[in-house]
Each structure stands twice: as C-alpha cells, then as structure tokens.
Design a protein around this motif. Structure first.
Motif, PDB file in Angstrom:
ATOM      1  N   UNK A 126      13.053  30.631 -23.771  1.00  0.00           N
ATOM      2  CA  UNK A 126      13.422  30.016 -25.048  1.00  0.00           C
ATOM      3  C   UNK A 126      12.181  29.815 -25.906  1.00  0.00           C
ATOM      4  N   UNK A 127      12.349  29.150 -27.050  1.00  0.00           N
ATOM      5  CA  UNK A 127      11.228  28.961 -27.981  1.00  0.00           C
ATOM      6  C   UNK A 127      10.103  28.160 -27.341  1.00  0.00           C
ATOM      7  N   UNK A 128      10.461  27.119 -26.588  1.00  0.00           N
ATOM      8  CA  UNK A 128       9.437  26.313 -25.933  1.00  0.00           C
ATOM      9  C   UNK A 128       8.695  27.131 -24.881  1.00  0.00           C
ATOM     10  N   UNK A 129       9.425  27.970 -24.136  1.00  0.00           N
ATOM     11  CA  UNK A 129       8.786  28.799 -23.128  1.00  0.00           C
ATOM     12  C   UNK A 129       7.839  29.810 -23.733  1.00  0.00           C
ATOM     13  N   UNK A 130       8.237  30.414 -24.851  1.00  0.00           N
ATOM     14  CA  UNK A 130       7.366  31.374 -25.521  1.00  0.00           C
ATOM     15  C   UNK A 130       6.092  30.697 -26.003  1.00  0.00           C
TER      16      UNK A 130
ATOM     17  N   UNK B 142      14.256  22.446 -24.355  1.00  0.00           N
ATOM     18  CA  UNK B 142      15.221  23.358 -24.965  1.00  0.00           C
ATOM     19  C   UNK B 142      15.591  22.869 -26.362  1.00  0.00           C
ATOM     20  N   UNK B 143      15.443  23.740 -27.362  1.00  0.00           N
ATOM     21  CA  UNK B 143      15.781  23.380 -28.727  1.00  0.00           C
ATOM     22  C   UNK B 143      15.288  24.427 -29.701  1.00  0.00           C
ATOM     23  N   UNK B 144      15.491  24.150 -30.970  1.00  0.00           N
ATOM     24  CA  UNK B 144      15.048  25.051 -32.029  1.00  0.00           C
ATOM     25  C   UNK B 144      13.735  24.551 -32.599  1.00  0.00           C
ATOM     26  N   UNK B 145      12.727  25.431 -32.713  1.00  0.00           N
ATOM     27  CA  UNK B 145      11.406  24.981 -33.183  1.00  0.00           C
ATOM     28  C   UNK B 145      11.465  24.448 -34.600  1.00  0.00           C
ATOM     29  N   UNK B 146      10.739  23.350 -34.821  1.00  0.00           N
ATOM     30  CA  UNK B 146      10.707  22.691 -36.120  1.00  0.00           C
ATOM     31  C   UNK B 146       9.312  22.713 -36.719  1.00  0.00           C
ATOM     32  N   UNK B 147       8.314  22.350 -35.915  1.00  0.00           N
ATOM     33  CA  UNK B 147       6.933  22.309 -36.385  1.00  0.00           C
ATOM     34  C   UNK B 147       6.008  22.492 -35.194  1.00  0.00           C
ATOM     35  N   UNK B 148       4.783  22.923 -35.489  1.00  0.00           N
ATOM     36  CA  UNK B 148       3.802  23.185 -34.447  1.00  0.00           C
ATOM     37  C   UNK B 148       2.477  22.565 -34.835  1.00  0.00           C
ATOM     38  N   UNK B 149       1.838  21.879 -33.878  1.00  0.00           N
ATOM     39  CA  UNK B 149       0.505  21.326 -34.081  1.00  0.00           C
ATOM     40  C   UNK B 149      -0.451  22.014 -33.113  1.00  0.00           C
ATOM     41  N   UNK B 150      -1.681  21.507 -33.062  1.00  0.00           N
ATOM     42  CA  UNK B 150      -2.683  22.188 -32.243  1.00  0.00           C
ATOM     43  C   UNK B 150      -2.296  22.257 -30.773  1.00  0.00           C
ATOM     44  N   UNK B 151      -1.741  21.182 -30.243  1.00  0.00           N
ATOM     45  CA  UNK B 151      -1.387  21.145 -28.828  1.00  0.00           C
ATOM     46  C   UNK B 151       0.032  20.675 -28.597  1.00  0.00           C
ATOM     47  N   UNK B 152       0.901  20.826 -29.572  1.00  0.00           N
ATOM     48  CA  UNK B 152       2.280  20.370 -29.391  1.00  0.00           C
ATOM     49  C   UNK B 152       3.240  21.231 -30.196  1.00  0.00           C
ATOM     50  N   UNK B 153       4.464  21.280 -29.700  1.00  0.00           N
ATOM     51  CA  UNK B 153       5.557  21.976 -30.380  1.00  0.00           C
ATOM     52  C   UNK B 153       6.682  20.978 -30.568  1.00  0.00           C
TER      53      UNK B 153
END
Length: 366
Positions: free
Chosen positions: A331-335, A220-231
């Motif tokens: 949430x953002x992680x779930x999406x 649970x949190x606010x998205x900051x950055x995204x990589x190939x296999x990680x958020x």
C-alpha cells in the motif's frame, strides 16, 4: 566468501563484508528497484522479510541511525525509573533523572553474562534469558526505582558506574519517549500538539509478521502529506469511521479517531514477529478526557489493531515458503517505508575498518 565459524560459536557482524542472502546483494539499489515503482507498488523480495542478513542491514542502516519510539514518559515518572528497549541488536535503556529529564544509555551487558554471543542468540529471534538486559533477549517490563534509588534488578542495565556507559540520545516527544543511538543526532521533527498519555503504562501484543509488514498494515490509508521522516494519511477504522494516521519512520504509527490517538510502537522480536507497545493518548486533561462519552475503549483499540494486522500476518505466511511465485502488492505506507529504507541504506557510511570491535581468543583455551 566462506567464513570459518569461530570457536565461540558465532560469526560477528561484519558490514564491511556486505549483506548477501538468497542470491542477492541486499544493499545494492537493484534489490529495491522493482519494488519502488509508484505505478505498481509491491513488496520487496522475500529475503527482506525472512533473511537474517537483511535484519543485519536494517540494524546498520535503520535502527542505529533513526529516532525510535520506545514507550510513554508516564511509564518512568519517578527519578531512577528505567525503561528497557532493544534497538536492532543493541540493548538500551532510558532512565528518569533526578531533575526530571531523560538519560539514555547502552546497557552494561550487551550479551548478558555470556563470554561471547551464543549461536542460539544469533538467529534473529529474541529469547527469554536468565541474563537480563541483553541485546539478543527479550526486554523486561519497566523497572521502578526503589526508595533508596536503583534496585538490584537494574544491575545488568546500569552496572556499578552508569555514567561510564555509552550514551544514547533520549528526549520527550510529547507524551512519548524517543531515542537515537547517535548522541549527537539532530532532533526529530516536532510532535503533534496537545497530546497527553491517558494511562501510565503501555499494553503489549505480538504478531507473526515482519516489522515492515506490520508498519504498512497499521498505516493503511490514503496519503495526505509527507514530511522528512513521516507520512500522513487518511483512512477508516474497521467500523467504517474516519481516522487520521501518521507513520513516523521507522517504528511509530499514530491512529487518531473519535477523540483518541492510539500510539503503536513497533519492535522486531524475530524475522517474522513484531512486538507492539501500545499507548492511548488524548488531548487536554487526562482524567476529564478519559471520562468523556463516545471515546474508544482499550478493547475497541485492540480489536482495531488486530484487524489491521491480519493482512500483515497473512503476507508473512505467504513469504515464509522457499519460493514466492508473484510479487505481493503493498500500500501507500509500504511504498513510502520501502523508499525510506532504501534511501537509508544508500546513505549509510561505507564500512572501511575491518578490525572487529572485539574477538574471542583462538587456541588459548578461551
């Protein structure tokens, strides 16, 4: 299509026949479509959290094609030590080699000592079993090697000729151990720098929630950055303190706060249950870091994880009934997690071979 139940008491997985449940083709992009709208993120249809067919689809698209976090390297510090982990429907282990490296293998006994997988083991629930190292039973603890090498308890994992077992890619990922069922898999993205294990064992806790609900709740949190296999996200602990969070697909959540990083490794033990293997990490020398003031204790981390998991348990309970009136929000992680699963489902190779890997003889008294 109606399948006749084999005399052994089960119907083997047949990806070529598709994955269907509750009136859906679970592998159809349309099954995911309404849940991937960034303007109104919502959970997947309930079948994704309660249908055995969706767990089989995840086994085909996720657990057999991803880098999985399974434990701490410190748990198997001596040559011969063995760390078990069940990935999807597959019993695996990682063993510390004599040169200090890691060797991953499928277990010798993929369905215990049974001649065929019993019906009660095909429900999506891992059960205690008198036969260890089964892809359908619960994993035991780490097995330390004896003074003369492998112990009798390791036999169901290693057999008599472990070098003949099907290999699994295994590598150290910072202080963690990660595996991929494809021995030729490309390496995972690099681990965070400077992390060390603060203890030589993981703690375990089980919650009544599907692993997808557990992952999104922990991250649970606010998205900051995204990589190939990680958020990567920013968030707050239950105490209100700031935290940095990373969700590494599919089953690793790192929560960093107050000079500590809590590594939570998720493992489905039933359609509606997830076992968490929890390791505590720090930076620099482990002994000096452990003694530093102001650090979060194990009790504080356990309380934080329990607080984060409460919404996942509530969501699972809401999805258990036969009907769910309104789609539940995510949430953002779930999406992000749902998008990644949908992409993996689309990318998996098409099943073209209809010949079972093994079959029980029919009408021969077997």
């Amino acid at each position: 299509m109606v399948l006749a139940v084999a005399s052994a008491g089960f119907v083997p997985d047949r990806p070529d026949l598709g994955h269907r449940a509750e009136g859906f083709d679970l592998a159809d992009p349309a099954f995911f479509a309404h849940s991937l709208d960034p303007e109104a993120p919502r959970l997947l249809p309930p079948a994704a959290y309660r249908a055995l067919a969706f767990a089989a689809l995840e086994d085909d698209a996720v657990w057999t094609r991803s880098w999985l976090a399974i434990g701490l390297g410190a748990e198997i510090s001596s040559p011969g030590d063995l760390l078990p982990f069940t990935a999807g429907h597959h019993g695996l282990h990682v063993q510390r080699a004599g040169d200090g490296g890691l060797v991953g293998r499928f277990n010798k006994a993929q369905h215990g000592g049974c001649r065929a997988v019993p019906l009660q083991c095909r429900t999506g629930t891992q059960t205690p079993c008198s036969f260890t190292a089964c892809g359908y039973s619960r994993d035991g603890d780490v097995l330390p090697a004896g003074p003369d090498g492998p112990t009798p308890a390791m036999h169901q994992y290693l057999g008599l000729r472990p070098e003949r077992l099907l290999p699994v890619a295994a590598r150290a990922w910072g202080p963690l151990v990660r595996i991929n069922l494809d021995p030729a898999a490309t390496p995972p993205e690099p681990p965070p720098e400077g992390l060390t294990a603060l203890a030589s064992q993981t703690h375990r806790a089980e919650f009544a929630a599907n692993w997808k609900l557990a992952a999104q709740a922990l991250a649970e949190g606010d998205p900051l950055a995204e990589a190939s296999d990680s958020l990567h996200l920013t968030g707050r602990l239950a105490t209100g303190e700031a935290a940095s969070i990373a969700l590494h697909f599919p089953n690793l959540v790192l929560i960093a706060a107050r000079g500590r990083t809590c590594a939570v490794m998720l493992q489905p033990t039933a359609l509606g249950k997830t076992l968490l293997r929890i390791g505590l990490l720090g930076s620099g020398d482990a002994e000096s870091a452990a003694a530093a003031p102001g650090r979060m204790s194990w009790d504080a981390w356990r309380a934080e994880i329990a607080a984060r998991m409460a919404p996942a348990v509530a969501a699972q309970a809401a999805l258990t009934g036969p009907e769910t009136d309104e789609p539940l929000p995510t949430n953002a992680a779930g999406l992000w997690l749902q998008r990644t699963i949908a992409a993996r489902v689309r990318a998996r190779p098409a099943a073209t071979d209809t010949q079972p890997l093994y079959a029980t003889a029919q009408g021969r008294g077997c």
